[in-house]
Design a protein around this motif. Structure first.
Motif, short mmCIF file in Angstrom:
data_model
loop_
_atom_site.label_atom_id
_atom_site.label_comp_id
_atom_site.label_asym_id
_atom_site.label_seq_id
_atom_site.Cartn_x
_atom_site.Cartn_y
_atom_site.Cartn_z
N ASP A 22 22.51 20.26 29.36
CA ASP A 22 21.39 19.76 28.56
C ASP A 22 20.18 20.68 28.71
O ASP A 22 19.86 21.12 29.82
N PRO A 23 19.47 20.99 27.62
CA PRO A 23 18.28 21.86 27.74
C PRO A 23 17.17 21.24 28.58
O PRO A 23 16.30 21.96 29.07
N ASP A 24 17.18 19.91 28.79
CA ASP A 24 16.16 19.25 29.61
C ASP A 24 16.57 19.11 31.07
O ASP A 24 15.87 18.48 31.85
N TYR A 25 17.71 19.71 31.42
CA TYR A 25 18.28 19.47 32.75
C TYR A 25 17.34 19.90 33.87
O TYR A 25 17.10 19.15 34.83
N ASP A 26 16.78 21.11 33.78
CA ASP A 26 15.93 21.59 34.87
C ASP A 26 14.70 20.72 35.06
O ASP A 26 14.25 20.47 36.19
#
Length: 462
Positions: A22-26
């Motif tokens: 997911d691009p929001d993972y970090d």
């Protein structure tokens, strides 16, 4: 773990399941302490209680580590975990206030800034933390020291009930009459016994307080500490204040020459009649030469967020804690020595009073057992540059090692770091055996172990 396996989790929750693709993972995996860099399999942004039940079951059935994140302020980074599942309450911050019976029910993702914003509209408050961005959940479950403790007790003393999802997926309400053993353990025993999905608190009439901060030279630290020790022992319980050390903050009321230099501080609130506030604070202005002060009528939430600009998310952090029976001359010498060498603007060393209403609760009435001590020191190392890790950690450890000979065996779990697990039994004294029994009843497999962990009693768990 494959996407198909995580897909099973997604099918059973309404909130977002954020995985490594997911691009929001970090962003989702980050916590307050920038030193913590863990990579969970998934972060579940729960939307309702059934999401919590499903996520607990998924972690349990797949043998995965499970972290619970409320405000995410845990210095050891207990709000995340490698290769496991995170239950994240960041979107669950609702606070419902009943001004008629002076209670509030809060979701577990709320911070004290969220909570105080809601209750202040009705001229009410309960004991919360010193930092507005601290989560209500972790602070309360660990005890809950704050400005109002001398008058109204700890946060956990003001907890009326809690809704809890247990390791077997059960949903319970714990209060004085229902699941009373669990309610006893939740008040100071940390996140060991389940996932609390709702907290109900008793509120008190606290609206505009007279408070703020007085700043002295660190060279006068012992003198100020001696004065504070005698002053707070005799002060009305409406006066809640702590003594400690910082670097001088870049604020208008402190001359620029003191910015970034070690200073001694007293910070607190007078919650009695407002027109008596100036008189109540006046003796502290004469304790030693004052470098700068900011005192006056303030909305209580303003005091609770006073230090927030010095506490941005993402700093490196390492903490230590103890309990002191008294703020002895020996302890003050250690404090003045290390306080005069405080290594960063964000570092803090505070001595919180444990007296008044806190001591009127019996040591075995809740899991929080240190009711007969005088102070809770917190040594909070915080800094920005990872290159400074070794120096800052050394300052915290050396300070704690110098102070500990004058302290009790245990300390306050909310101020402890991940390397303090060996102290867990000492932190609860004679309450530990009962806590281990309660743990065995509600979490015999120790699913909830990403915390200052209480191991289930073998005789019951077996």
């Amino acid at each position: 773990m494959s996407t198909i396996e995580l897909g099973g989790l997604r099918e059973n929750v309404r909130g977002r399941v954020i995985d490594r693709e997911d691009p929001d993972y970090d962003d989702a995996r980050s916590v307050f302490n920038g030193m913590i860099d863990r990579r969970p399999l998934a972060v579940v942004k729960v939307s309702q209680v059934t999401d919590v039940i499903a996520t607990v079951g998924f972690a349990r059935d797949n043998g995965l580590d499970l972290a619970i994140r409320g405000g995410g302020h845990s210095a050891p980074g207990f709000g995340t975990v490698d290769d496991g599942i995170v239950i994240d309450f960041a979107d669950r911050i609702g606070v419902h206030v009943d001004p008629e019976d002076r209670t509030a029910r809060s979701e577990p993702g709320a911070t004290w800034a969220d909570f105080n914003h809601a209750t202040h509209a009705f001229g009410l408050a309960t004991t919360g933390g010193i930092i507005g961005s601290t989560g209500i959940a972790g602070l309360t479950l660990g005890g809950g020291i704050g400005y109002l403790a001398r008058k109204y007790g700890l946060s956990c003393d003001n907890l009326i009930s809690a809704d809890v999802v247990t390791a077997d997926g059960g949903f319970l309400t714990a209060d004085e009459n229902r699941n009373a053993d669990l309610f006893w353990a939740l008040r100071g025993g940390g996140g060991n016994f389940g996932v609390v999905t709702s907290f109900r608190y008793r509120l008190h009439p606290v609206d505009i307080i007279y408070g703020g901060v007085i700043i002295y030279s660190a060279e006068d630290g012992e003198t100020v500490g001696e004065f504070y020790r005698d002053f707070i022992a005799a002060a009305p319980e409406e006066f809640g204040a702590f003594y400690g050390f910082h670097q001088g903050p870049p604020v208008p009321f402190l001359p620029e020459q003191w910015h970034g230099t070690p200073v001694c501080v007293i910070v607190g609130a007078w919650t009695g009649p407002l027109d008596e506030g100036e008189k109540a604070w006046r003796p502290l202005l004469d304790a030693a030469p004052v470098l700068g002060s900011f005192l006056g009528p303030l909305p209580y939430p303003a005091l609770n967020t006073l230090f927030d600009p010095l506490q941005p998310k993402g700093m490196q952090a390492y903490w230590k804690a103890d309990f002191l029976r008294t703020l002895s001359d020996d302890a003050l010498r250690v404090a003045a020595d290390f306080g005069s060498r405080i290594p960063s603007m964000e570092c803090a060393n505070h001595f919180y009073p444990i007296d008044g209403a806190v001591q009127r609760v019996a040591p075995d009435a809740t899991a929080f057992s240190y009711r007969n001590v005088g102070f809770a020191p917190a040594i909070a190392g915080q800094w920005h540059d990872p290159a400074d890790d070794a120096d800052n950690i050394r300052w915290v450890r050396d300070y704690w090692e110098a102070l500990h000979p004058y302290a009790e065996a245990g300390g306050y779990i909310n101020f402890m770091d991940a390397d303090d697990q060996s102290r867990i039994a000492d932190n609860y004294r004679t309450n530990y055996a009962r806590l281990a029994d309660v743990k065995a009843t509600y979490d015999p497999g120790n699913l909830f172990h990403v915390n200052q962990n209480i191991v289930p009693a073998a005789s019951v768990a077996g």
